[in-house]
Write an enzyme that holds these catalytic residues in place. Structure first.
Site, PDB file in Angstrom:
ATOM      1  N   PRO A   2       0.837  -1.181   0.037  1.00  0.00           N
ATOM      2  CA  PRO A   2      -0.002  -0.073   0.032  1.00  0.00           C
ATOM      3  C   PRO A   2       0.894   1.400   0.084  1.00  0.00           C
ATOM      4  O   PRO A   2       1.683   1.321   0.627  1.00  0.00           O
ATOM      5  CB  PRO A   2      -0.866  -0.193   1.234  1.00  0.00           C
ATOM      6  CG  PRO A   2      -0.701  -1.551   1.583  1.00  0.00           C
ATOM      7  CD  PRO A   2       0.662  -2.058   1.313  1.00  0.00           C
ATOM      8  N   GLU A   3       0.417   2.268  -0.726  1.00  0.00           N
ATOM      9  CA  GLU A   3       1.061   3.574  -0.947  1.00  0.00           C
ATOM     10  C   GLU A   3       0.169   4.399  -0.546  1.00  0.00           C
ATOM     11  O   GLU A   3      -0.930   4.496  -0.192  1.00  0.00           O
ATOM     12  CB  GLU A   3       1.751   3.609  -2.280  1.00  0.00           C
ATOM     13  CG  GLU A   3       2.889   2.700  -2.546  1.00  0.00           C
ATOM     14  CD  GLU A   3       3.375   2.524  -4.044  1.00  0.00           C
ATOM     15  OE1 GLU A   3       3.491   3.770  -4.523  1.00  0.00           O
ATOM     16  OE2 GLU A   3       3.783   1.537  -4.425  1.00  0.00           O
ATOM     17  N   LYS A  57       2.954   6.749   4.820  1.00  0.00           N
ATOM     18  CA  LYS A  57       2.311   5.295   4.412  1.00  0.00           C
ATOM     19  C   LYS A  57       1.543   4.870   6.218  1.00  0.00           C
ATOM     20  O   LYS A  57       1.484   3.815   6.002  1.00  0.00           O
ATOM     21  CB  LYS A  57       3.204   4.196   4.040  1.00  0.00           C
ATOM     22  CG  LYS A  57       3.652   4.477   2.590  1.00  0.00           C
ATOM     23  CD  LYS A  57       4.690   3.610   2.129  1.00  0.00           C
ATOM     24  CE  LYS A  57       5.251   3.871   0.895  1.00  0.00           C
ATOM     25  NZ  LYS A  57       6.317   2.861   0.343  1.00  0.00           N
ATOM     26  N   ARG A 262      12.961  -6.884  -5.457  1.00  0.00           N
ATOM     27  CA  ARG A 262      11.866  -6.122  -6.183  1.00  0.00           C
ATOM     28  C   ARG A 262      12.199  -6.098  -7.343  1.00  0.00           C
ATOM     29  O   ARG A 262      13.205  -6.409  -8.098  1.00  0.00           O
ATOM     30  CB  ARG A 262      11.787  -4.802  -5.313  1.00  0.00           C
ATOM     31  CG  ARG A 262      13.042  -3.918  -5.436  1.00  0.00           C
ATOM     32  CD  ARG A 262      12.817  -2.562  -4.723  1.00  0.00           C
ATOM     33  NE  ARG A 262      14.077  -1.868  -4.681  1.00  0.00           N
ATOM     34  CZ  ARG A 262      14.451  -1.034  -5.740  1.00  0.00           C
ATOM     35  NH1 ARG A 262      13.916  -0.934  -6.930  1.00  0.00           N
ATOM     36  NH2 ARG A 262      15.678  -0.457  -5.651  1.00  0.00           N
TER      37      ARG A 262
END
Length: 287
Positions: A2-3, A57, A262
């Protein structure tokens, strides 16, 4: 992960769903998730939720003079339930990290998928007691985040790559891996371009892309239930997670650079003059 847009949507959802309610039960299922110890999680029991805020965040619930703060990290999420289980949460190897139940039997679970457990939970008297909040950079949707603010950030970053600068929470709060890809695609900039290498027009374009991409995502997410936010995010991404698919702007296949934990995605046609970026684990960046 989540950003800013998803966290802002969660903030709004929780503000509507639980402000004015009293915490009946607060239960910890993953002991490593709680990063503070002076005030127990159970101290929230019997206190009323009087506000919900966002810092980068971090979601911050103001509860009777205390703060319940959580950061969902890469694999965390919030699940709202209109009828919470009666049985207490049990510690174990499952995804449940913590549970908050209100006086009307509604509430939410904080869960975390995967083996890397990074979800963080804090119970504090003041938000400046949370280390990650104290070190946050400016909020990119805040009134004080001006074009001049970004100019100063880029100049101070020197030759640091744009992708890393956008993702660094100490420099700009709230942007993660996905939206940094989207912002750089909108600005038509290479993720590995040096921050101090942008001319005036490129800086202006990057500033507009930051504000527009995030504001549009926040607007799309507004009013959505927590369970709908992940799907909405994926549906509206143009390049992130779209490796091999045609760029919606120029049709060039989206390319990827992989790292240990990533990856990033970009459009060679829009962002790098048609040249692929080399995997920096193997060779030097192609400019």
């Amino acid at each position: 992960m989540p950003e800013l847009p998803e966290v802002e949507a969660l903030r709004g959802f929780l503000a509507d769903a639980c402000v004015g309610k009293t915490v009946a039960r607060s239960e910890l299922a993953a002991f490593t998730a709680l990063k503070t110890f002076r005030i127990p999680l159970s101290a929230l029991n019997g206190l009323e939720v009087d506000g919900v805020e966002r810092r980068g965040k971090f979601v911050c619930l103001s509860i009777g003079g205390l703060w319940l703060v959580f950061h969902l990290a890469r694999g965390g999420w919030l699940t709202w339930k209109d009828a919470m289980p009666v049985a207490p949460a049990r510690p174990g190897r499952g995804p449940l990290a913590a549970r908050v139940v209100f006086d009307d039997d509604t509430g939410f679970d904080l869960t975390e998928a995967g083996t890397q457990k990074r979800l963080a939970l804090y119970v504090v008297d003041a938000l400046d007691e949370v280390p990650g909040i104290v070190t946050l950079g400016p909020d990119p949707l805040g009134d004080d985040f001006t074009a001049q603010t970004l100019d100063g950030i880029l100049s101070a970053a020197g030759r640091a790559q744009l992708k890393g600068v956008l993702r660094d929470q100490r420099i700009i709060a709230g942007i993660g891996n996905a939206y940094s890809d989207e912002i750089l695609h909108a600005a038509r900039l290479s993720p590995f371009k040096p921050s101090n290498g942008l001319d005036d027009a490129e800086r202006a374009t990057l500033y507009a892309a930051i504000r527009t991409e995030l504001a549009d995502a926040v607007a799309r997410s507004a009013g959505l239930a927590a369970r709908e936010l992940k799907g909405d995010k994926k549906l509206n991404l143009r390049v992130h997670g779209k490796t091999g698919q045609p760029c919606p702007v120029c049709g060039t296949p989206i390319a990827e650079v992989s790292f240990a934990d990533r990856s990033l995605q970009y459009c060679p046609g829009c962002q790098t003059g048609g040249k692929p970026l080399a995997d920096r684990r193997l060779s030097r960046l192609l400019k």
